[in-house]
Structure formats: structure tokens, C-alpha cells
Design an enzyme around this catalytic site. Structure first.
Site: not given
Ligand code: THU
Length: 137
Positions: A44, A55, A57, A90, A93
Site C-alpha cells: 500500500n 492498496c 493488491e 477492500c 480492490c
Molecule cells: N489496504 C490494503 O492495502 N489492502 C487491503 O486489503 C486493505 C487495506 C490498505 C489501504 C490503507 O493504506 C491501509 O491499508 C488502511 O486501510
């Protein structure tokens, strides 16, 4: 084809260390397996304006697409975070996974304690709005 989920999760664990998450302090890693067996890592990447945050992913997916891999050609993705139970992608994603991956593609979800579970892109977003939804004429 069998995919080694534990190996992919291990790679996602390495990717997580690169996270840029100064606001949430919540680091996430992803590892995407391409059709040739190569792995594309993602983390992320946050932003002071919050909204532009990407994110892990999507970072892995966009990186692989930018490197010339075809949408629909990927074998699996793993994602890992410091959650009590395995992390779950999320909604944004999930929509991007539907766009760029087959519905049957495995998604491995884990946490840094070593818990993990497996699902598919299609099961993560039933009834998705996709390219076929635009074929209205
Ligand atoms: N986040 C991800 O990178 N992947 C996920 O599956 C859930 C959330 C990140 C986004 C943000 O930078 C942090 O986690 C908090 O939401």
C-alpha cells in the site's frame, strides 16, 4: 493448475515491508503470480489527502499490467496484513480484481501470525458490474 499459496503469502510478507503507510500505520503486502510463474509484488502507498491511497493488491496488479502482462492471464494473488483473522480485500480492490483477473482465480488472504484462507475473485464480488454490463445495445 496447483498454486502454492504459502509461497505466495511468503512473498507478500516481504512486499509488506515496503509499504508507505505513515497515516494508517497499517502495512499491507501483495504478491501476484503471472502466467509464466513470475511474481509481482505490491504494497500500500498512502497519501496525505487519503483518497489517492493505493492498496497493496492494486499496486501489484497495476505493476504487472504496466510490465506488459495481459488482463485475465494471472494465476493467483496473495495479500497479507497485521489483522486478527486473515485480511480481506477492500471493495475497490475487488472491483479491480474482477476487471483484471478470471473469476476462478484463487485469492490467498493471510495475516502475519500465519493464519490464512483461500477464496476466488468471483466469490469476493458476486454480481459484479463488469464489461458485459456495458453491452446494452
Ligand atoms: N489496504 C490494503 O492495502 N489492502 C487491503 O486489503 C486493505 C487495506 C490498505 C489501504 C490503507 O493504506 C491501509 O491499508 C488502511 O486501510
Amino acid at each position: 493448475m496447483h498454486v502454492d499459496g504459502s509461497k505466495l503469502l511468503e512473498q507478500a510478507t516481504f512486499a509488506r515491508l515496503q509499504a508507505y503507510a505513515p497515516y494508517s500505520k497499517f502495512q499491507v503486502g501483495a504478491a501476484l503470480l503471472d502466467s509464466q510463474g513470475n511474481i509481482h509484488l505490491g504494497c500500500n502507498v498512502e497519501n496525505a489527502a487519503y483518497g489517492p491511497t493505493n492498496c497493496a493488491e492494486r499496486t501489484a496488479l497495476f505493476r504487472a499490467i504496466a510490465d506488459g502482462h495481459q488482463p485475465g492471464s494471472f494465476q493467483a494473488i496473495a495479500v497479507i496484513g497485521d489483522t486478527d483473522t486473515p485480511i480481506t480485500p477492500c471493495g475497490v480492490c475487488r472491483q479491480v480484481l474482477v476487471e483484471l483477473c478470471g473469476r476462478e482465480m484463487p485469492v490467498f488472504m493471510g495475516n502475519i501470525k500465519g493464519d490464512w484462507t483461500q477464496t476466488t475473485v468471483g466469490d469476493l464480488l458476486p454480481g459484479a458490474f463488469d464489461s458485459r454490463s456495458l453491452d446494452h445495445s
